[in-house]
Design a protein around this motif. Sequence first.
Motif, mmCIF file in Angstrom:
data_model
loop_
_atom_site.group_PDB
_atom_site.id
_atom_site.type_symbol
_atom_site.label_atom_id
_atom_site.label_comp_id
_atom_site.label_asym_id
_atom_site.label_seq_id
_atom_site.Cartn_x
_atom_site.Cartn_y
_atom_site.Cartn_z
ATOM 1 N N TYR A 236 29.382 61.763 44.017
ATOM 2 C CA TYR A 236 29.128 60.270 43.937
ATOM 3 C C TYR A 236 30.322 59.820 44.689
ATOM 4 N N ASN A 237 30.342 58.231 45.610
ATOM 5 C CA ASN A 237 31.160 57.495 46.168
ATOM 6 C C ASN A 237 31.918 56.821 44.648
ATOM 7 N N VAL A 238 33.096 57.331 45.065
ATOM 8 C CA VAL A 238 33.741 55.909 43.398
ATOM 9 C C VAL A 238 34.137 55.126 45.236
ATOM 10 N N GLY A 239 34.536 54.145 44.944
ATOM 11 C CA GLY A 239 35.609 52.901 45.388
ATOM 12 C C GLY A 239 36.654 52.593 44.510
ATOM 13 N N LEU A 240 37.538 51.996 44.555
ATOM 14 C CA LEU A 240 38.528 51.233 44.158
ATOM 15 C C LEU A 240 38.398 49.680 44.768
ATOM 16 N N TYR A 241 38.567 48.714 44.131
ATOM 17 C CA TYR A 241 38.856 48.041 44.411
ATOM 18 C C TYR A 241 39.676 46.894 44.028
ATOM 19 N N PRO A 242 39.989 45.837 44.400
ATOM 20 C CA PRO A 242 41.051 44.298 43.893
ATOM 21 C C PRO A 242 40.453 43.612 43.229
ATOM 22 N N LYS A 243 40.793 42.757 42.499
ATOM 23 C CA LYS A 243 40.048 42.182 41.861
ATOM 24 C C LYS A 243 39.026 40.867 42.524
ATOM 25 N N LYS A 244 40.437 40.539 43.843
ATOM 26 C CA LYS A 244 39.652 39.925 45.146
ATOM 27 C C LYS A 244 39.044 40.246 46.229
ATOM 28 N N GLY A 245 37.468 39.134 46.384
ATOM 29 C CA GLY A 245 36.797 39.986 47.470
ATOM 30 C C GLY A 245 36.012 40.963 45.910
ATOM 31 N N SER A 246 35.859 40.508 45.040
ATOM 32 C CA SER A 246 34.841 40.963 43.640
ATOM 33 C C SER A 246 34.008 40.160 42.830
ATOM 34 N N ALA A 247 33.384 39.969 42.810
ATOM 35 C CA ALA A 247 32.840 39.654 41.567
ATOM 36 C C ALA A 247 31.712 39.758 39.954
ATOM 37 N N GLY A 248 31.699 39.497 38.947
ATOM 38 C CA GLY A 248 31.707 40.647 37.678
ATOM 39 C C GLY A 248 32.284 39.496 36.413
ATOM 40 N N ASN A 249 31.334 39.360 35.801
ATOM 41 C CA ASN A 249 31.104 38.515 34.832
ATOM 42 C C ASN A 249 31.581 39.723 33.090
ATOM 43 N N THR A 250 32.882 40.571 33.288
ATOM 44 C CA THR A 250 32.903 41.849 32.420
ATOM 45 C C THR A 250 34.017 41.530 31.918
ATOM 46 N N ASP A 251 33.954 42.181 30.310
ATOM 47 C CA ASP A 251 35.159 41.922 29.499
ATOM 48 C C ASP A 251 36.064 42.165 29.795
ATOM 49 N N SER A 252 36.723 42.513 31.007
ATOM 50 C CA SER A 252 37.725 43.084 31.266
ATOM 51 C C SER A 252 38.631 42.121 32.019
ATOM 52 N N LYS A 253 37.671 40.956 32.668
ATOM 53 C CA LYS A 253 38.621 40.431 34.020
ATOM 54 C C LYS A 253 38.867 39.517 33.012
ATOM 55 N N ASN A 254 39.507 38.972 31.616
ATOM 56 C CA ASN A 254 40.120 37.877 31.017
ATOM 57 C C ASN A 254 41.286 38.755 31.113
ATOM 58 N N PHE A 255 41.980 40.032 31.340
ATOM 59 C CA PHE A 255 42.451 41.296 31.024
ATOM 60 C C PHE A 255 44.073 40.959 31.934
ATOM 61 N N PRO A 256 45.744 40.470 31.825
ATOM 62 C CA PRO A 256 45.723 40.972 33.139
ATOM 63 C C PRO A 256 46.006 42.614 33.541
#
Length: 309
Positions: A236-256
Motif C-alpha cells: 500500500y502507498n500510504v499518504g498522510l496529509y493536512p486538511k489544507k489542500g484536501s477535499a472530502g465531505n466526510t463525517d470527521s471534517k467537523n471534529f477538531p
Amino acid sequence: MKDYLNEINEKFPIRRTEEQKKGLFEYVKSEAESVGLNARIEQLEKKHNNIVIGNIENASVVYTAHYDTPARSLLPNLMMPRNPGFAYAYSFGIPLVIAFASLGVAYALQAAFSLPYPAFAAIYLALYFGIFFGIMRRGANKTNKNDNTSGVAAVLSIMAENPNGAAYILFDNEEKGLLGSKALLKSNKELWANKPLINFDCVGLGDNIVIVAMEKAEKHPVFTKIADAVVGNDNYNVGLYPKKGSAGNTDSKNFPCGISVMACKKNKKGVLYTPYIHTKLDTVASSENIYFLADAFSKLPAFVCEETV
C-alpha cells in the motif's frame, strides 16, 4: 480475521429504512458482545440513530464510519481527496449544467408559446428538479460495498482486534448531510475538543490509503503513532496529509481532532480518486484493505492524552 466486508455486504446491502438499519444494529450488537463490549443506539435530535460501542468519554481514540447507504445515481459521487479544485468543480458543475439546460428549455418554451413569467418559472423548476432527481436520486442504491460497507467492516475489524482502550461509533444519516455526526458533535462539543476521531469512509477500493487530519489532529500525539503504524507496507502507498489542500465531505471534517481515512485508485496523471460510489457499479471492495487497516490501527496504544493541543 473475520471477513466483515463480505458478510455485511451479503446480509445488509441496503441500510436506508428503519427496518434495514435495525437489522444491522442487531448484528453489530452481537459482534460487540462477542468481544465483551456493549453496543447501543444513541438517538440524537429524535431522528439520528448512531450506533455506539464502548465508553466514548474514557476512550483515548474513537473509530467511526457511517452505516447508512445512499440513493442511486447515474453519475458517481467521484471523490478526489487531494485535488480539491477538481472535486468541487465536479460536485457543483453537475447542478450548474442541469440549471443552465433547464433555463434554456424554459426560455425556448416561453418564447415559442408567449408564456407568462409564472409559467416560465414553473417549467424551469419542474425541469431542474426532474432532471436532478432523475440523475442523482433514483431510489435506494442496491450496491454499496465500498460506500460504506467497507468503513463499517474496518471499524468492526478494529474492534475485534483491539476491543479495549477505544470506542466505536457508526454514524446515521451521513448521506443526508453528515447529520448523525453533526448531532453528536453538537451534543457535547467540549468532549470532542481534544479527542481523536478516526473515520473510515470508502476504504475498500484502491491501494493508495489517504489519511487527512484536521489542524488540531496533526498536533495530537496519536497522529504520530498512526504514521508509525501504517507507513512502510509494501502493498500500500500510504499518504498522510493536512486538511489544507484536501477535499472530502466526510463525517470527521467537523471534529477538531478529526482524521479521515479512505482508499483511492490513481490514474496515469497521478490523481487519486474513488470511483463508482452511489452507482450500481459499487460492487467491488477488497477484504485485504480491511485487514491491513484493522492490523495497522489496532496497534495504536490505549492511552489517555493529557496534553493540550
